[in-house]
Design a protein around this motif. Structure first.
Motif, PDB file in Angstrom:
ATOM      1  N   PRO A   6       0.949  -1.125   0.178  1.00  0.00           N
ATOM      2  CA  PRO A   6      -0.103  -0.036  -0.091  1.00  0.00           C
ATOM      3  C   PRO A   6       0.925   1.385  -0.101  1.00  0.00           C
ATOM      4  O   PRO A   6       2.065   1.130   0.400  1.00  0.00           O
ATOM      5  CB  PRO A   6      -0.703  -0.032   1.152  1.00  0.00           C
ATOM      6  CG  PRO A   6      -0.081  -0.920   2.353  1.00  0.00           C
ATOM      7  CD  PRO A   6       0.838  -2.058   1.095  1.00  0.00           C
ATOM      8  N   ILE A   7       0.115   2.388  -0.694  1.00  0.00           N
ATOM      9  CA  ILE A   7       0.909   3.572  -0.799  1.00  0.00           C
ATOM     10  C   ILE A   7       1.141   4.161   0.844  1.00  0.00           C
ATOM     11  O   ILE A   7       2.128   4.759   1.225  1.00  0.00           O
ATOM     12  CB  ILE A   7       0.546   4.595  -1.802  1.00  0.00           C
ATOM     13  CG1 ILE A   7       0.634   3.725  -3.229  1.00  0.00           C
ATOM     14  CG2 ILE A   7       0.979   5.873  -1.843  1.00  0.00           C
ATOM     15  CD1 ILE A   7      -0.155   4.783  -4.179  1.00  0.00           C
ATOM     16  N   HIS A   8      -0.007   4.230   1.654  1.00  0.00           N
ATOM     17  CA  HIS A   8      -0.064   4.882   2.931  1.00  0.00           C
ATOM     18  C   HIS A   8       0.091   3.758   4.056  1.00  0.00           C
ATOM     19  O   HIS A   8      -0.643   2.845   3.829  1.00  0.00           O
ATOM     20  CB  HIS A   8      -1.393   5.660   2.856  1.00  0.00           C
ATOM     21  CG  HIS A   8      -1.534   6.237   4.288  1.00  0.00           C
ATOM     22  ND1 HIS A   8      -2.228   5.835   5.231  1.00  0.00           N
ATOM     23  CD2 HIS A   8      -1.022   7.674   4.580  1.00  0.00           C
ATOM     24  CE1 HIS A   8      -1.954   6.693   6.347  1.00  0.00           C
ATOM     25  NE2 HIS A   8      -1.590   7.434   5.769  1.00  0.00           N
ATOM     26  N   THR A   9       1.007   3.931   4.833  1.00  0.00           N
ATOM     27  CA  THR A   9       1.070   2.933   6.051  1.00  0.00           C
ATOM     28  C   THR A   9       1.567   3.828   7.273  1.00  0.00           C
ATOM     29  O   THR A   9       1.707   4.973   6.990  1.00  0.00           O
ATOM     30  CB  THR A   9       2.205   1.992   5.553  1.00  0.00           C
ATOM     31  OG1 THR A   9       3.354   2.573   5.517  1.00  0.00           O
ATOM     32  CG2 THR A   9       1.796   0.988   4.392  1.00  0.00           C
ATOM     33  N   ASP A  19       4.836   6.154   0.507  1.00  0.00           N
ATOM     34  CA  ASP A  19       5.570   5.757  -0.226  1.00  0.00           C
ATOM     35  C   ASP A  19       5.166   6.087  -1.803  1.00  0.00           C
ATOM     36  O   ASP A  19       4.582   5.471  -2.327  1.00  0.00           O
ATOM     37  CB  ASP A  19       5.897   4.186  -0.321  1.00  0.00           C
ATOM     38  CG  ASP A  19       7.179   3.478  -1.101  1.00  0.00           C
ATOM     39  OD1 ASP A  19       7.944   4.356  -1.588  1.00  0.00           O
ATOM     40  OD2 ASP A  19       7.261   2.350  -1.122  1.00  0.00           O
ATOM     41  N   LEU A  20       5.962   7.362  -2.150  1.00  0.00           N
ATOM     42  CA  LEU A  20       5.659   7.653  -3.516  1.00  0.00           C
ATOM     43  C   LEU A  20       6.139   6.791  -4.641  1.00  0.00           C
ATOM     44  O   LEU A  20       5.898   7.148  -5.663  1.00  0.00           O
ATOM     45  CB  LEU A  20       6.138   9.152  -3.734  1.00  0.00           C
ATOM     46  CG  LEU A  20       5.357  10.352  -2.789  1.00  0.00           C
ATOM     47  CD1 LEU A  20       5.862  11.461  -2.959  1.00  0.00           C
ATOM     48  CD2 LEU A  20       3.789  10.102  -2.970  1.00  0.00           C
ATOM     49  N   ARG A  21       7.151   5.929  -4.331  1.00  0.00           N
ATOM     50  CA  ARG A  21       7.830   5.028  -5.423  1.00  0.00           C
ATOM     51  C   ARG A  21       6.735   4.103  -5.973  1.00  0.00           C
ATOM     52  O   ARG A  21       7.037   3.700  -6.824  1.00  0.00           O
ATOM     53  CB  ARG A  21       9.003   4.656  -4.750  1.00  0.00           C
ATOM     54  CG  ARG A  21      10.207   5.367  -4.525  1.00  0.00           C
ATOM     55  CD  ARG A  21      11.395   4.853  -3.947  1.00  0.00           C
ATOM     56  NE  ARG A  21      10.867   4.503  -2.400  1.00  0.00           N
ATOM     57  CZ  ARG A  21      11.864   3.963  -1.574  1.00  0.00           C
ATOM     58  NH1 ARG A  21      12.864   3.519  -2.070  1.00  0.00           N
ATOM     59  NH2 ARG A  21      11.338   3.840  -0.474  1.00  0.00           N
ATOM     60  N   GLN A  22       5.750   3.968  -5.141  1.00  0.00           N
ATOM     61  CA  GLN A  22       4.630   3.052  -5.564  1.00  0.00           C
ATOM     62  C   GLN A  22       3.578   3.557  -6.508  1.00  0.00           C
ATOM     63  O   GLN A  22       2.853   3.018  -7.342  1.00  0.00           O
ATOM     64  CB  GLN A  22       3.716   2.727  -4.370  1.00  0.00           C
ATOM     65  CG  GLN A  22       4.492   1.927  -3.317  1.00  0.00           C
ATOM     66  CD  GLN A  22       4.894   0.417  -3.862  1.00  0.00           C
ATOM     67  OE1 GLN A  22       4.249  -0.256  -4.601  1.00  0.00           O
ATOM     68  NE2 GLN A  22       6.135   0.228  -3.321  1.00  0.00           N
ATOM     69  N   LEU A  23       3.576   4.817  -6.702  1.00  0.00           N
ATOM     70  CA  LEU A  23       2.992   5.665  -7.837  1.00  0.00           C
ATOM     71  C   LEU A  23       3.462   5.304  -9.153  1.00  0.00           C
ATOM     72  O   LEU A  23       4.819   5.238  -9.395  1.00  0.00           O
ATOM     73  CB  LEU A  23       2.897   7.314  -7.587  1.00  0.00           C
ATOM     74  CG  LEU A  23       2.187   7.549  -6.063  1.00  0.00           C
ATOM     75  CD1 LEU A  23       2.567   9.168  -6.171  1.00  0.00           C
ATOM     76  CD2 LEU A  23       0.655   7.382  -6.482  1.00  0.00           C
ATOM     77  N   PRO A  24       2.763   5.318 -10.144  1.00  0.00           N
ATOM     78  CA  PRO A  24       3.248   5.362 -11.502  1.00  0.00           C
ATOM     79  C   PRO A  24       4.039   6.642 -11.978  1.00  0.00           C
ATOM     80  O   PRO A  24       4.009   7.528 -11.318  1.00  0.00           O
ATOM     81  CB  PRO A  24       1.996   5.589 -12.563  1.00  0.00           C
ATOM     82  CG  PRO A  24       0.780   4.878 -11.581  1.00  0.00           C
ATOM     83  CD  PRO A  24       1.339   5.402 -10.097  1.00  0.00           C
ATOM     84  N   PRO A  25       5.038   6.446 -13.005  1.00  0.00           N
ATOM     85  CA  PRO A  25       5.814   7.674 -13.143  1.00  0.00           C
ATOM     86  C   PRO A  25       5.135   9.006 -13.525  1.00  0.00           C
ATOM     87  O   PRO A  25       5.679   9.879 -12.947  1.00  0.00           O
ATOM     88  CB  PRO A  25       6.703   7.070 -14.394  1.00  0.00           C
ATOM     89  CG  PRO A  25       6.431   5.623 -14.638  1.00  0.00           C
ATOM     90  CD  PRO A  25       5.198   5.486 -13.999  1.00  0.00           C
ATOM     91  N   PHE A  26       4.098   8.887 -14.203  1.00  0.00           N
ATOM     92  CA  PHE A  26       3.498  10.389 -14.474  1.00  0.00           C
ATOM     93  C   PHE A  26       2.910  11.208 -13.242  1.00  0.00           C
ATOM     94  O   PHE A  26       3.478  12.353 -13.105  1.00  0.00           O
ATOM     95  CB  PHE A  26       2.314  10.132 -15.269  1.00  0.00           C
ATOM     96  CG  PHE A  26       1.525  11.585 -15.988  1.00  0.00           C
ATOM     97  CD1 PHE A  26       2.001  12.483 -16.749  1.00  0.00           C
ATOM     98  CD2 PHE A  26       0.493  12.100 -15.334  1.00  0.00           C
ATOM     99  CE1 PHE A  26       1.656  13.592 -16.952  1.00  0.00           C
ATOM    100  CE2 PHE A  26      -0.019  13.230 -15.528  1.00  0.00           C
ATOM    101  CZ  PHE A  26       0.324  13.814 -16.546  1.00  0.00           C
ATOM    102  N   PRO A  27       2.360  10.543 -12.262  1.00  0.00           N
ATOM    103  CA  PRO A  27       1.962  11.264 -11.115  1.00  0.00           C
ATOM    104  C   PRO A  27       3.280  11.931 -10.346  1.00  0.00           C
ATOM    105  O   PRO A  27       3.475  12.686  -9.753  1.00  0.00           O
ATOM    106  CB  PRO A  27       1.271  10.276 -10.305  1.00  0.00           C
ATOM    107  CG  PRO A  27       0.425   9.361 -11.236  1.00  0.00           C
ATOM    108  CD  PRO A  27       1.695   9.319 -12.250  1.00  0.00           C
TER     109      PRO A  27
END
Length: 84
Positions: A6-9, A19-27
């Protein structure tokens, strides 16, 4: 398809972790551009008093150019290293 983290923990102390590394490149790039625009806007708004002459900036141009060249060179080396 493997499940992603999950992105938010929360960490062990109860603080929020994102963890912003979990987002796709464009965001991720959109967030980076928004932060740069925000900081640039603050700089223009706060530091708009005295004008800077070209004589004040000239000594820093080689340092900035060298830094940009160094960053690009490291990025190219890392990209080529990943392709092997």
């Amino acid at each position: 398809m493997t499940p992603r983290k999950p992105i938010h923990t929360r960490d062990k102390d109860g603080r929020h972790r994102i963890d912003l590394r979990q987002l796709p490149p464009f965001p991720r790039y959109a967030i980076a551009v928004a932060v740069v625009i925000f900081v640039f806007g603050l700089v223009v708004r706060v530091g708009g008093g005295d004008r800077v002459s070209s004589e004040d900036v000239a000594p820093f141009i080689p340092w900035v150019g060298g830094g940009v060249i160094l960053i690009v060179a490291v990025a190219v080396v890392l990209i080529l290293k990943d392709r092997r």
